[in-house]
Design an enzyme around this catalytic site. Structure first.
Site, PDB file in Angstrom:
ATOM      1  N   ASP A 159       0.322 -26.780  47.426  1.00  0.00           N
ATOM      2  CA  ASP A 159       1.392 -27.362  46.609  1.00  0.00           C
ATOM      3  C   ASP A 159       1.555 -28.846  46.895  1.00  0.00           C
ATOM      4  O   ASP A 159       1.944 -29.619  46.021  1.00  0.00           O
ATOM      5  CB  ASP A 159       2.725 -26.689  46.933  1.00  0.00           C
ATOM      6  CG  ASP A 159       2.816 -25.287  46.385  1.00  0.00           C
ATOM      7  OD1 ASP A 159       1.776 -24.693  46.082  1.00  0.00           O
ATOM      8  OD2 ASP A 159       3.952 -24.784  46.266  1.00  0.00           O
TER       9      ASP A 159
ATOM     10  N   GLY B 207       4.214 -30.015  38.968  1.00  0.00           N
ATOM     11  CA  GLY B 207       5.477 -30.536  38.436  1.00  0.00           C
ATOM     12  C   GLY B 207       6.259 -31.273  39.514  1.00  0.00           C
ATOM     13  O   GLY B 207       6.867 -32.322  39.267  1.00  0.00           O
ATOM     14  N   ASP B 208       6.246 -30.716  40.718  1.00  0.00           N
ATOM     15  CA  ASP B 208       6.963 -31.377  41.821  1.00  0.00           C
ATOM     16  C   ASP B 208       6.286 -32.714  42.146  1.00  0.00           C
ATOM     17  O   ASP B 208       6.951 -33.710  42.426  1.00  0.00           O
ATOM     18  CB  ASP B 208       6.954 -30.492  43.075  1.00  0.00           C
ATOM     19  CG  ASP B 208       7.564 -29.125  42.800  1.00  0.00           C
ATOM     20  OD1 ASP B 208       8.442 -29.040  41.932  1.00  0.00           O
ATOM     21  OD2 ASP B 208       7.135 -28.156  43.443  1.00  0.00           O
TER      22      ASP B 208
ATOM     23  N   ARG C 256      12.296 -13.407  48.786  1.00  0.00           N
ATOM     24  CA  ARG C 256      13.354 -14.370  49.128  1.00  0.00           C
ATOM     25  C   ARG C 256      14.758 -13.792  48.988  1.00  0.00           C
ATOM     26  O   ARG C 256      15.729 -14.522  49.204  1.00  0.00           O
ATOM     27  CB  ARG C 256      13.190 -15.645  48.293  1.00  0.00           C
ATOM     28  CG  ARG C 256      13.495 -15.461  46.836  1.00  0.00           C
ATOM     29  CD  ARG C 256      13.081 -16.605  45.911  1.00  0.00           C
ATOM     30  NE  ARG C 256      13.069 -17.940  46.421  1.00  0.00           N
ATOM     31  CZ  ARG C 256      12.590 -18.996  45.723  1.00  0.00           C
ATOM     32  NH1 ARG C 256      12.117 -18.824  44.492  1.00  0.00           N
ATOM     33  NH2 ARG C 256      12.596 -20.193  46.239  1.00  0.00           N
TER      34      ARG C 256
ATOM     35  N   GLY D 277       2.611 -26.637  41.951  1.00  0.00           N
ATOM     36  CA  GLY D 277       3.100 -27.833  42.649  1.00  0.00           C
ATOM     37  C   GLY D 277       2.933 -29.109  41.831  1.00  0.00           C
ATOM     38  O   GLY D 277       3.455 -30.163  42.218  1.00  0.00           O
TER      39      GLY D 277
ATOM     40  N   GLU E 189      11.771 -28.635  46.174  1.00  0.00           N
ATOM     41  CA  GLU E 189      12.377 -29.892  46.644  1.00  0.00           C
ATOM     42  C   GLU E 189      11.645 -30.462  47.854  1.00  0.00           C
ATOM     43  O   GLU E 189      11.570 -31.681  48.010  1.00  0.00           O
ATOM     44  CB  GLU E 189      13.863 -29.692  46.968  1.00  0.00           C
ATOM     45  CG  GLU E 189      14.719 -29.416  45.735  1.00  0.00           C
ATOM     46  CD  GLU E 189      14.759 -27.947  45.334  1.00  0.00           C
ATOM     47  OE1 GLU E 189      14.036 -27.149  45.985  1.00  0.00           O
ATOM     48  OE2 GLU E 189      15.502 -27.600  44.408  1.00  0.00           O
TER      49      GLU E 189
HETATM   50  O1  KDG Z   1       5.586 -24.714  41.998  1.00  0.00           O
HETATM   51  C1  KDG Z   1       5.771 -25.326  43.205  1.00  0.00           C
HETATM   52  C2  KDG Z   1       7.064 -24.903  43.860  1.00  0.00           C
HETATM   53  O2  KDG Z   1       8.025 -24.612  42.965  1.00  0.00           O
HETATM   54  C3  KDG Z   1       6.792 -23.848  44.872  1.00  0.00           C
HETATM   55  O3  KDG Z   1       6.299 -24.533  45.995  1.00  0.00           O
HETATM   56  C4  KDG Z   1       8.007 -23.086  45.315  1.00  0.00           C
HETATM   57  O4  KDG Z   1       7.839 -21.749  43.389  1.00  0.00           O
HETATM   58  C5  KDG Z   1       8.527 -22.160  44.284  1.00  0.00           C
HETATM   59  C6  KDG Z   1       9.926 -21.734  44.359  1.00  0.00           C
HETATM   60  O5  KDG Z   1      10.318 -20.923  43.497  1.00  0.00           O
HETATM   61  O6  KDG Z   1      10.666 -22.173  45.235  1.00  0.00           O
END
Ligand code: KDG
Length: 325
Positions: free
Chosen positions: A300, A263-264, A113, A261, A44
């Site tokens: 990205d 797709g974003d 994460r 990146g 995002e």
């Molecule tokens: O592919 C680009 C984003 O999705 C990346 O910058 C972050 O992969 C990502 C995520 O899972 O948050």
């Protein structure tokens, strides 16, 4: 688009997890790499930055750790002109994405994460007025996959947007590290049902639709309720389904440098054009162009164009002249 042209109103609001990203600079196994770029990543925030570079007033909502990486994220986003609605979470760390180049053509992405600050996003973090005044609210299903609280936050933000007449844009963005395809399916159905604009790949569409023809996949997704569905096919372009008709989005040929990146960037181009009053053809043309910029530059979002660069590149594409003098 909405009438309220107040200068401090955000036209686009996005919400999700932004991670610190470390990207190895040489094609080597990560354990051998010694040179890295430290930056930020997140579906995002990539969309937010891409749209802001094209002149759209944009806000990002999310949580980061109260640590160096969290402050790096906020500083970088503010440097890109975003209105950053970040909560600093003192109990949870900022997430990390490790991007490595195994060979000149193979990239690996690893995520750290679990229990991150971003995954503790909740309905309490939503700014109702901000979303209600915007033209478009954009979110990806990555946010829904982060935690139950984050999923509730996505649903609540979407309800807020719907009540206020703010258009809802969703990228299905499947992350196998966060949930299985079976777990994602019910949420994908829900998101496809509420999206005014829905972006996905063929493989993501297949989580809730059958077959491998992109037009048929887009049509099936539209049957859940989505207004416009765009199925992205990488270097083969994309197809769009809208008002019961399909259209083809031709790819812009570029030599691929870093596909993460893209797709974003595609969504950023589409939404920036839409918000700036573009017609359906231009929205798709900008989407393809910004996607091509993302693929042919490093990072990205770092290489995404400004509005002037985009206009120049569209002119150069028409003349096939790649030397800018
Ligand atoms: O592919 C680009 C984003 O999705 C990346 O910058 C972050 O992969 C990502 C995520 O899972 O948050």
């Amino acid at each position: 688009m909405k009438d309220a042209e107040s200068a401090d109103r955000s036209q686009l609001v996005t919400m999700g997890e932004t991670l610190a990203s470390m990207c190895s600079l040489e094609p080597l196994p990560l354990r051998q790499a010694s040179r890295f770029d430290l930056s930020i990543a997140g579906a995002e925030s990539n969309v937010a930055i891409g749209a802001a570079r094209l002149g759209i007033r944009t806000s990002w909502i999310g949580r980061v750790g109260d640590d160096e990486l969290g402050h790096l994220i906020v500083n970088k986003m503010r440097g890109e002109g975003l209105d950053v609605r970040a909560q600093f979470d003192v109990d949870h760390p900022t997430a990390l994405m490790l991007k490595s180049r195994r060979t000149s053509s193979i990239q690996n992405v690893d995520y750290y994460r679990r229990e991150s600050a971003g995954s503790h996003l909740s309905t309490a973090d939503i700014d109702v007025a901000l979303i209600s005044c915007a033209d478009v609210f954009h979110v990806s299903a990555i946010t829904s996959a982060l935690s139950k609280d984050a999923r509730d936050a996505v649903r609540s933000a979407i309800s807020t947007a719907k009540r206020a007449g703010t258009q809802v844009s969703i990228d299905l963005n499947y992350r196998s590290a966060l949930w299985s395809r079976e777990e994602a399916a019910p949420e994908f159905r829900f998101l496809a049902g509420v999206a005014d604009f829905l972006f996905c790949t063929v493989s993501e569409a297949q989580i809730v639709a059958q077959g491998d023809d992109p037009v048929s996949l887009a049509r099936q997704l539209a049957e859940y309720g989505a207004g416009q569905v765009v199925v992205k096919q990488g270097s083969d372009g994309a197809i769009s389904w809208r008002d019961g008709k399909s259209s083809v989005v031709k790819p812009i040929p570029v030599s691929a440098f870093d596909e993460v990146g893209a797709g974003d960037a595609f969504a950023a181009g589409f939404l920036a054009s839409l918000i700036a009053g573009g017609d359906p053809d231009r929205n798709l043309a900008w989407a393809a162009a910004i996607g091509a910029w993302a693929v042919s530059t490093r990072g990205d979002w770092e290489g995404l164009p400004t509005l002037d660069e985009l206009s120049d590149s569209l002119r150069h594409n028409q003349t096939s002249d790649s030397v800018v003098r």
